[in-house]
Design a protein around this motif. Structure first.
Motif, PDB file in Angstrom:
ATOM      1  N   ALA A 149       0.826  -1.209   0.000  1.00 18.11           N
ATOM      2  CA  ALA A 149       0.000   0.000   0.000  1.00 18.11           C
ATOM      3  C   ALA A 149       0.861   1.260   0.000  1.00 18.11           C
ATOM      4  O   ALA A 149       0.564   2.237  -0.702  1.00 18.11           O
ATOM      5  N   ARG A 150       1.935   1.244   0.784  1.00 17.84           N
ATOM      6  CA  ARG A 150       2.807   2.420   0.853  1.00 17.84           C
ATOM      7  C   ARG A 150       3.537   2.643  -0.475  1.00 17.84           C
ATOM      8  O   ARG A 150       3.664   3.789  -0.940  1.00 17.84           O
ATOM      9  N   VAL A 151       4.032   1.578  -1.065  1.00 16.47           N
ATOM     10  CA  VAL A 151       4.757   1.707  -2.327  1.00 16.47           C
ATOM     11  C   VAL A 151       3.836   2.264  -3.408  1.00 16.47           C
ATOM     12  O   VAL A 151       4.212   3.162  -4.172  1.00 16.47           O
ATOM     13  N   LEU A 152       2.619   1.747  -3.468  1.00 19.37           N
ATOM     14  CA  LEU A 152       1.658   2.258  -4.450  1.00 19.37           C
ATOM     15  C   LEU A 152       1.340   3.723  -4.204  1.00 19.37           C
ATOM     16  O   LEU A 152       1.241   4.519  -5.149  1.00 19.37           O
ATOM     17  N   SER A 153       1.192   4.089  -2.923  1.00 18.95           N
ATOM     18  CA  SER A 153       0.804   5.461  -2.611  1.00 18.95           C
ATOM     19  C   SER A 153       1.886   6.461  -2.972  1.00 18.95           C
ATOM     20  O   SER A 153       1.593   7.636  -3.218  1.00 18.95           O
ATOM     21  N   ARG A 154       3.138   6.022  -3.023  1.00 19.18           N
ATOM     22  CA  ARG A 154       4.194   6.968  -3.378  1.00 19.18           C
ATOM     23  C   ARG A 154       4.492   6.971  -4.878  1.00 19.18           C
ATOM     24  O   ARG A 154       5.425   7.623  -5.334  1.00 19.18           O
ATOM     25  N   GLY A 155       3.695   6.223  -5.637  1.00 21.82           N
ATOM     26  CA  GLY A 155       3.782   6.296  -7.090  1.00 21.82           C
ATOM     27  C   GLY A 155       4.601   5.219  -7.746  1.00 21.82           C
ATOM     28  O   GLY A 155       4.828   5.265  -8.959  1.00 21.82           O
ATOM     29  N   ASP A 156       5.050   4.234  -6.995  1.00 19.42           N
ATOM     30  CA  ASP A 156       5.835   3.138  -7.568  1.00 19.42           C
ATOM     31  C   ASP A 156       4.913   1.979  -7.938  1.00 19.42           C
ATOM     32  O   ASP A 156       3.811   1.838  -7.405  1.00 19.42           O
ATOM     33  N   ASP A 157       5.366   1.151  -8.849  1.00 17.73           N
ATOM     34  CA  ASP A 157       4.602  -0.006  -9.294  1.00 17.73           C
ATOM     35  C   ASP A 157       4.963  -1.220  -8.447  1.00 17.73           C
ATOM     36  O   ASP A 157       6.111  -1.368  -8.004  1.00 17.73           O
ATOM     37  N   ALA A 171      -5.534   0.976  -2.292  1.00 15.82           N
ATOM     38  CA  ALA A 171      -4.276   1.656  -2.611  1.00 15.82           C
ATOM     39  C   ALA A 171      -4.024   1.663  -4.104  1.00 15.82           C
ATOM     40  O   ALA A 171      -3.542   2.655  -4.667  1.00 15.82           O
ATOM     41  N   ALA A 172      -4.355   0.567  -4.767  1.00 15.87           N
ATOM     42  CA  ALA A 172      -4.169   0.512  -6.216  1.00 15.87           C
ATOM     43  C   ALA A 172      -5.101   1.494  -6.921  1.00 15.87           C
ATOM     44  O   ALA A 172      -4.739   2.089  -7.938  1.00 15.87           O
ATOM     45  N   ARG A 173      -6.278   1.662  -6.359  1.00 14.96           N
ATOM     46  CA  ARG A 173      -7.255   2.578  -6.959  1.00 14.96           C
ATOM     47  C   ARG A 173      -6.870   4.035  -6.740  1.00 14.96           C
ATOM     48  O   ARG A 173      -6.998   4.879  -7.624  1.00 14.96           O
ATOM     49  N   ASP A 174      -6.385   4.328  -5.530  1.00 18.22           N
ATOM     50  CA  ASP A 174      -6.150   5.722  -5.141  1.00 18.22           C
ATOM     51  C   ASP A 174      -4.722   6.189  -5.397  1.00 18.22           C
ATOM     52  O   ASP A 174      -4.478   7.388  -5.508  1.00 18.22           O
ATOM     53  N   GLY A 175      -3.768   5.273  -5.453  1.00 18.74           N
ATOM     54  CA  GLY A 175      -2.374   5.661  -5.598  1.00 18.74           C
ATOM     55  C   GLY A 175      -1.985   5.866  -7.043  1.00 18.74           C
ATOM     56  O   GLY A 175      -2.716   5.525  -7.981  1.00 18.74           O
ATOM     57  N   VAL A 184       4.088  -1.054  12.752  1.00 23.00           N
ATOM     58  CA  VAL A 184       4.281  -1.642  11.424  1.00 23.00           C
ATOM     59  C   VAL A 184       4.719  -0.591  10.414  1.00 23.00           C
ATOM     60  O   VAL A 184       5.468  -0.886   9.465  1.00 23.00           O
ATOM     61  N   ASP A 185       4.302   0.661  10.618  1.00 25.59           N
ATOM     62  CA  ASP A 185       4.722   1.712   9.699  1.00 25.59           C
ATOM     63  C   ASP A 185       6.212   2.014   9.823  1.00 25.59           C
ATOM     64  O   ASP A 185       6.857   2.420   8.845  1.00 25.59           O
ATOM     65  N   VAL A 186       6.781   1.837  11.019  1.00 22.00           N
ATOM     66  CA  VAL A 186       8.228   1.985  11.185  1.00 22.00           C
ATOM     67  C   VAL A 186       8.951   0.883  10.415  1.00 22.00           C
ATOM     68  O   VAL A 186       9.985   1.120   9.771  1.00 22.00           O
ATOM     69  N   VAL A 187       8.415  -0.332  10.453  1.00 21.29           N
ATOM     70  CA  VAL A 187       9.007  -1.435   9.697  1.00 21.29           C
ATOM     71  C   VAL A 187       8.985  -1.131   8.206  1.00 21.29           C
ATOM     72  O   VAL A 187       9.988  -1.321   7.500  1.00 21.29           O
ATOM     73  N   VAL A 188       7.865  -0.629   7.718  1.00 29.20           N
ATOM     74  CA  VAL A 188       7.774  -0.273   6.297  1.00 29.20           C
ATOM     75  C   VAL A 188       8.734   0.869   5.973  1.00 29.20           C
ATOM     76  O   VAL A 188       9.414   0.848   4.937  1.00 29.20           O
ATOM     77  N   ASP A 189       8.799   1.865   6.853  1.00 32.07           N
ATOM     78  CA  ASP A 189       9.767   2.954   6.655  1.00 32.07           C
ATOM     79  C   ASP A 189      11.181   2.392   6.505  1.00 32.07           C
ATOM     80  O   ASP A 189      11.962   2.845   5.655  1.00 32.07           O
ATOM     81  N   GLY A 190      11.520   1.416   7.356  1.00 33.67           N
ATOM     82  CA  GLY A 190      12.856   0.840   7.318  1.00 33.67           C
ATOM     83  C   GLY A 190      13.139   0.110   6.022  1.00 33.67           C
ATOM     84  O   GLY A 190      14.213   0.259   5.428  1.00 33.67           O
TER      85      GLY A 190
END
Length: 335
Positions: A22-30, A47-51, A231-237
Motif C-alpha cells: 500500500a505504501r509503495v503504491l501510494s508513493r507512485g511506484d509499481d 491503494a491501487a485505486r487511489d495511488g 508496522v509503519d516503522v518497519v515499512v519505513d525501514g
C-alpha cells in the motif's frame, strides 16, 4: 533508488507485506504482489485505486516444488523489477493448538526456508533483494553477565527454538548470495504491531479477549520485555533500505523495551476508550516455553542512520489496531 520503480513483494497479503504494498503504491511506484492467496485484501485494492502506482498480482505458492510455473513467473518478474522484497514466510514462534511437531517442522521448512530459496534463486544477483528475517535469531539480548541490552546487528546469532533456527538458515542462504556477488539486505523486525496484525499474535489475541470478557493469556510473567514496533516503522525501514541501497543486516525496531504489563495496560486503555470492553480485565499467566526469551529489543543506530525515526507510540498503535479490527468486523457484518 530512483522513483517510479517496479518492486516485487512476496507475501503481499500478509501483515507487513500488505502494508508495504500500500505504501509503495501510494508513493507512485509499481508493485508486483505475489501471494498464494487468490486476491489482494481490500486495503491493497484501495491503494491501487487511489495511488499513482500500478498493481499487478501473481497468485503463486513459492514453496511448491511441483509447480515450475511459479519459479518461471517469479524469475521473469524479478528480472524486470528494480527490487524484490521477500516477506512471505510462516510466522510465529509458537505452534497452533493441535499441530504436531513433525507437521510444524515440515511447514517451517517449506514456508520459511524453501520459499526464501525460491526467491533467492529467481532474483538476479544485481537486483536489490530485501529478505525479512526475525529478531528471534538473537535469542534475546542478555550479555555474558546476564544483563539485558539491545541487540546489535553485529551480535552473533543465538537461536532459541526451531523457528529462530529456520530464520538463521534463511540468513545463511542470504550470505551465500552475497558471497556470490549478489545484493541482499537482511531485515530483522522485532515485535510488530498495527493494522492487520495476525489474530494469533499477543496483542491481537489480548484485544479480542478484552472485548469478549475472557482472560488475557500472558506467557511467563508481566516483567518480560519486548520491543514493540509500529508496522509503519518497519515499512519505513524497508523503503529506506531500498532508497539508500543499504546492504547487510538492519534491525527494524523501536529501540525501547516495553514490559508485558505496559502492553496489557495499553490494551485495557484502548478497549475502555473505544467503549468495547467486555468487563474488568482479567489475566491468566501461563508458563513460557524456552523460546519466549526474557527480554528482546533493538539497537537502532543503523536504522536511524538510514533516516528512519523508529519511535513508536504504544497507545496510539494499539488504538489503531483495535479501530482497524472493529472497522473490518463492521464491514463484514454489513456485507
Amino acid at each position: 533508488m530512483s522513483r517510479l520503480v517496479r518492486i516485487v513483494v512476496t507475501g503481499s497479503s500478509g501483515f507487513i507485506g500488505s502494508r508495504l504494498v500500500a505504501r509503495v503504491l501510494s508513493r507512485g511506484d509499481d508493485v508486483v504482489a505475489v501471494d498464494r492467496r487468490p486476491a489482494p485484501p481490500a486495503p491493497l485494492a484501495a491503494a491501487a485505486r487511489d495511488g499513482a502506482g500500478a498493481l499487478a498480482t501473481v497468485r503463486a505458492d513459492l514453496a511448491d516444488p511441483t509447480d515450475p510455473w511459479t519459479a518461471t513467473v517469479l524469475r521473469l518478474e524479478a528480472a524486470a523489477a528494480d527490487a524484490v522484497v521477500h516477506c512471505a514466510a510462516l510466522s510465529g514462534v509458537r505452534a497452533a493448538p493441535g499441530t504436531s511437531h513433525a507437521d510444524l517442522e515440515a511447514a517451517r521448512a517449506r514456508d520459511i526456508l524453501a520459499s526464501a530459496e525460491t526467491v533467492l534463486a529467481a532474483t538476479p544477483l544485481a537486483t536489490p533483494l530485501v529478505v525479512l528475517s526475525s529478531s528471534a535469531v538473537y535469542g534475546g539480548c542478555l550479555d555474558a553477565t546476564g544483563t539485558a541490552r539491545p541487540s546489535r546487528e553485529t551480535d552473533p546469532v543465538r537461536p532459541v527454538g526451531r523457528y529462530a533456527a529456520w530464520k538463521v538458515a534463511v540468513e545463511e542462504a542470504c550470505r551465500a548470495r552475497t558471497a556470490a556477488g549478489g545484493t541482499v539486505t537482511v531485515a530483522r523486525p522485532f515485535t510488530v504491531l498495527g493494522e492487520g496484525q495476525r489474530p494469533d499474535m499477543a496483542v491481537a489475541a489480548w484485544l479480542d479477549a478484552a472485548r469478549t470478557g475472557r482472560a488475557l493469556r500472558v506467557l511467563g510473567d508481566l516483567g518480560r520485555r519486548r520491543d514493540v514496533t509500529d508496522v509503519d516503522v518497519v515499512v519505513d525501514g524497508v523503503l529506506a533500505v531500498l532508497d539508500r541501497g543499504a546492504t547487510g543486516v538492519v534491525n527494524l525496531g523501536s529501540g525501547r523495551p516495553r514490559t508485558l504489563a505496559e502492553i496489557v495496560d495499553a490494551v485495557r486503555r484502548a478497549v475502555v476508550d473505544a467503549g468495547c470492553a467486555g468487563g474488568p480485565l482479567r489475566l491468566h499467566v501461563a508458563p513460557a516455553a524456552a523460546e519466549e526469551v526474557p527480554a528482546s529489543w533493538a539497537a537502532t543506530d543503523r536504522l536511524r542512520a538510514l533516516g528512519v525515526d523508529p519511535a513508536t507510540d504504544l497507545d496510539a498503535v494499539v488504538r489503531r489496531q483495535l479501530a482497524h479490527t472493529l472497522a473490518v468486523e463492521a464491514t463484514t457484518l454489513a456485507a
